[in-house]
Design a protein around this motif. Structure first.
Motif, short mmCIF file in Angstrom:
data_model
loop_
_atom_site.label_atom_id
_atom_site.label_comp_id
_atom_site.label_asym_id
_atom_site.label_seq_id
_atom_site.Cartn_x
_atom_site.Cartn_y
_atom_site.Cartn_z
N ILE A 207 1.09 -1.24 -0.14
CA ILE A 207 -0.01 -0.11 0.14
C ILE A 207 1.00 1.13 -0.05
CG2 ILE A 207 -1.89 1.24 1.21
CD1 ILE A 207 -2.54 -1.27 2.59
N GLY A 208 0.95 2.03 -1.10
CA GLY A 208 1.57 3.22 -1.13
C GLY A 208 2.77 3.15 -2.11
N ALA A 209 2.94 4.11 -3.12
CA ALA A 209 3.82 4.20 -4.08
C ALA A 209 4.90 5.23 -3.72
CB ALA A 209 3.19 4.28 -5.60
N GLY A 210 5.12 5.61 -2.63
CA GLY A 210 6.18 6.54 -2.12
C GLY A 210 7.53 5.56 -2.36
N PRO A 211 8.53 6.25 -2.20
CA PRO A 211 10.04 5.64 -2.18
C PRO A 211 9.96 4.20 -1.47
CG PRO A 211 10.24 7.44 -1.00
CD PRO A 211 9.05 7.61 -1.53
N ALA A 212 9.18 3.95 -0.38
CA ALA A 212 9.35 2.69 0.32
C ALA A 212 8.60 1.66 -0.44
CB ALA A 212 8.85 2.98 1.85
N GLY A 213 7.57 2.12 -0.87
CA GLY A 213 6.63 0.91 -1.50
C GLY A 213 7.18 0.35 -2.90
N LEU A 214 7.90 1.53 -3.52
CA LEU A 214 8.13 1.33 -4.97
C LEU A 214 9.80 0.57 -4.91
CD1 LEU A 214 7.54 4.64 -6.32
CD2 LEU A 214 6.59 2.75 -7.28
N LEU A 215 10.51 0.97 -3.78
CA LEU A 215 11.65 0.08 -3.89
C LEU A 215 11.40 -1.07 -3.45
CD1 LEU A 215 14.75 -0.08 -3.74
CD2 LEU A 215 14.48 0.89 -1.35
N LEU A 216 10.49 -1.42 -2.49
CA LEU A 216 10.15 -2.99 -1.79
C LEU A 216 9.68 -3.54 -3.16
CD1 LEU A 216 9.69 -5.03 0.18
CD2 LEU A 216 7.41 -4.10 0.59
N ALA A 217 8.78 -3.22 -3.77
CA ALA A 217 8.32 -3.70 -5.27
C ALA A 217 9.50 -4.07 -6.13
CB ALA A 217 7.46 -3.16 -5.98
N ARG A 218 10.69 -3.21 -6.19
CA ARG A 218 11.83 -3.68 -7.08
C ARG A 218 12.51 -4.63 -6.20
NH1 ARG A 218 13.84 -3.57 -12.17
NH2 ARG A 218 15.88 -3.59 -12.09
N LEU A 219 12.74 -4.57 -5.06
CA LEU A 219 13.65 -5.72 -4.44
C LEU A 219 12.84 -7.09 -4.61
CD1 LEU A 219 14.47 -3.83 -1.19
CD2 LEU A 219 16.00 -4.13 -3.15
N LEU A 220 11.59 -7.12 -4.39
CA LEU A 220 10.91 -8.33 -4.45
C LEU A 220 10.70 -9.03 -6.07
CD1 LEU A 220 7.77 -7.41 -1.98
CD2 LEU A 220 9.86 -9.01 -1.65
N HIS A 221 10.86 -7.91 -7.07
CA HIS A 221 10.88 -8.33 -8.51
C HIS A 221 12.18 -8.96 -8.76
CE1 HIS A 221 10.49 -8.24 -12.80
NE2 HIS A 221 11.84 -7.28 -12.77
N ASN A 222 13.25 -8.36 -8.19
CA ASN A 222 14.44 -8.82 -8.34
C ASN A 222 14.83 -10.21 -7.90
OD1 ASN A 222 15.23 -6.59 -9.73
ND2 ASN A 222 16.46 -5.56 -8.21
N ALA A 223 14.14 -10.56 -6.84
CA ALA A 223 14.20 -11.83 -5.82
C ALA A 223 13.16 -12.94 -6.42
CB ALA A 223 13.74 -11.60 -4.35
N GLY A 224 12.46 -12.56 -7.63
CA GLY A 224 11.27 -13.48 -8.22
C GLY A 224 10.19 -13.37 -7.18
N LEU B 271 10.72 1.79 -13.57
CA LEU B 271 11.62 0.40 -13.57
C LEU B 271 10.28 -0.45 -13.47
CD1 LEU B 271 14.86 0.76 -11.68
CD2 LEU B 271 14.54 -0.23 -14.09
N GLN B 272 9.31 -0.23 -12.47
CA GLN B 272 8.30 -0.97 -12.17
C GLN B 272 7.26 -1.18 -13.30
OE1 GLN B 272 7.91 -2.73 -9.34
NE2 GLN B 272 5.90 -3.17 -9.17
N LEU B 273 7.09 0.03 -14.10
CA LEU B 273 5.85 0.07 -15.17
C LEU B 273 6.76 -0.98 -16.29
CD1 LEU B 273 4.51 3.38 -15.09
CD2 LEU B 273 3.53 1.44 -14.13
N GLU B 274 8.05 -0.63 -16.69
CA GLU B 274 8.71 -1.58 -17.79
C GLU B 274 8.94 -3.04 -17.20
OE1 GLU B 274 13.04 -1.32 -20.03
OE2 GLU B 274 12.23 0.51 -18.53
N GLU B 275 9.16 -3.39 -16.05
CA GLU B 275 9.81 -4.70 -15.72
C GLU B 275 8.96 -5.36 -14.59
OE1 GLU B 275 13.88 -4.54 -14.57
OE2 GLU B 275 14.65 -3.16 -16.23
N GLY B 276 8.53 -4.75 -13.72
CA GLY B 276 7.92 -5.34 -12.44
C GLY B 276 6.58 -5.74 -12.50
N SER B 277 5.84 -6.04 -11.48
CA SER B 277 4.62 -6.53 -11.14
C SER B 277 3.75 -5.20 -11.21
CB SER B 277 4.62 -6.95 -9.61
OG SER B 277 5.31 -8.07 -9.63
N PRO B 278 2.29 -5.57 -11.05
CA PRO B 278 1.51 -4.34 -11.31
C PRO B 278 1.66 -3.26 -10.30
CG PRO B 278 0.41 -6.32 -11.36
CD PRO B 278 1.67 -6.76 -10.99
N LEU B 279 1.34 -2.05 -10.69
CA LEU B 279 1.38 -0.74 -10.06
C LEU B 279 0.27 -0.14 -10.56
CD1 LEU B 279 2.69 1.87 -8.28
CD2 LEU B 279 4.14 2.19 -10.37
N LEU B 280 -0.76 0.14 -9.59
CA LEU B 280 -2.23 0.63 -9.73
C LEU B 280 -2.12 2.14 -9.26
CD1 LEU B 280 -4.33 -2.41 -9.15
CD2 LEU B 280 -3.36 -1.74 -11.39
#
Length: 391
Positions: A8-25, A112-121
């Motif tokens: 919940i939340g697309a500030g730097p914390a939420g966005l970075l977490l999504a990136r870290l999780l994406h990189n970990a599969g 990065l999230q919109l290009e490579e990652g999971s959904p960002l709404l």
């Protein structure tokens, strides 16, 4: 909708977490109540600790930061018209900080999230977190005019102080620690090159002042003002005159003036919510803690939180052990309270309280001169400013 981690939340914390999780599969879905333009434009922090810089680089999100960010190897303290530079690398074994605005961090992570990652709404307003104590917590949200449910294995609330995540923790399981300061910061952005190549923190009998920057051609400056001040009550020339007085030195240094493009007042307070976890709901960033901006810790603490969560979840995936997830709150709070302590020290070191006595004024100056003359005291400040370990 179904995912492993609901964010919940697309500030730097939420966005970075999504990136870290994406990189970990590990899959995730990010829900953000505002639109993309708002997230990429809201002005917040601008100082990245060494650990934050390292994490962004490792996550593949540091390219533009390294090209356009401004590495700073120190800060300058001013008091009694004297100047003292604190050399970070010399005192910390090589650590520094980066001036790179939160808006730019968000732009990089969103791309990065919109290009490579999971959904960002975007425009997805979280309404409630349900079933936090179950194995399948849910986030009810509204998107494009209709309500939906995001089913998760875990929910991470990166939705700030006013978000729904913290409110999902029952009051009987919560403890809150707060301090409100009787002053705030009048902040301005100005189209003028910075008058100094590093940040300047000034203690003055009229109040604190900070000279900062957003780029080589945009300055960010702050004045201590009484709590509840209306930014519009200060005329532009009045702001520049007051900054000049508080930043004045005995060696003829001068403050460059320019067109002020924005004004705002930031309240000063500390807030910590314990614990930072309830069942499968985890709090990160401002949802769990707030620090006064003097120590430049807010964004960096949020990064520490989501790095801790991502590492713990990866450890669970790799080993089957939930030990690190179970220790999430305790692990994060150790770092949080050190940052709260540092921010409190910096705030009380540099700001003059409305009811300050001559004795307290002398103690402030003695503390500053101790930093200027003691390598041990100076090292403590440098270590705190460049960041506490993310481990």
């Amino acid at each position: 909708m179904r995912t492993t981690v609901g964010i919940i939340g697309a500030g730097p914390a939420g966005l970075l977490l999504a990136r870290l999780l994406h990189n970990a599969g590990i899959d995730s879905v990010v829900l953000e109540s505002r639109d993309r333009a708002y997230v990429e434009q809201r002005q917040r922090a601008g100082i990245l600790e060494q650990g934050t810089v390292d994490v962004l680089r490792a996550a593949g999100a540091g390219g533009r930061m390294d090209r356009e960010g401004l590495r700073h190897d120190g800060i300058e303290l001013r008091f009694a018209r004297e100047r003292h530079r604190v050399d970070f690398p010399a005192l910390t074994g090589g650590s520094s900080v980066m001036v790179y605005a939160q808006t730019e961090v968000c732009k990089d992570l969103i791309a990065l999230q919109l290009e490579e990652g999971s959904p960002l709404l975007f425009g997805a307003e979280a309404l409630a977190v349900e079933g936090a104590e179950s194995e399948r917590p849910r986030v009810r949200f509204r998107h494009e005019g209709r309500e939906d449910v995001l089913e998760c294995d875990y929910v991470v609330g990166c939705d700030g102080f006013w978000g729904v995540a913290r409110r999902a923790i029952p009051a009987e399981h919560s403890r809150v620690f707060e301090r409100t300061y009787p002053f705030g910061w009048l902040g301005i952005l100005a189209d003028v090159p910075p008058s100094h190549d590093e940040l300047v923190y000034a203690r003055h009998d009229r109040g604190f002042a900070l000279l900062s920057m957003r780029s080589p051609v945009v300055s960010r400056l702050y004045l201590q003002v009484p709590e509840g001040t209306d930014a519009g009550s200060w005329a532009d020339e009045e702001i520049w005159d007051e900054l000049g007085r508080r930043l004045e030195t005995a060696d003829g240094w001068s403050l460059e003036r320019g067109t002020i493009t924005s004004k705002s007042v930031t309240p000063m307070r500390s807030h910590v919510h314990e614990p930072m976890r309830h069942g499968r709901l985890f709090l990160a960033g401002d949802a769990a803690h707030i620090v006064p901006p003097t120590g430049a810790k807010g964004l960096n603490l949020a990064v520490g939180d989501v790095v801790t969560f991502a590492r713990a979840l990866v450890h669970l995936e790799e080993t089957g052990s939930a030990e690190r997830l179970d220790a999430y709150s305790e692990t994060c709070l150790r770092r949080v309270w050190q940052a709260e302590r540092f921010s409190y020290d910096m705030t009380t070191l540099l700001h003059r309280a409305p009811d300050a006595t001559p004795f307290e004024d002398r103690v402030q100056l003695a503390r500053l001169r101790r930093i200027a003359t003691s390598r041990a005291a100076e090292t403590d400040l440098a270590e705190g400013y460049t960041g506490f370990p993310l481990d």
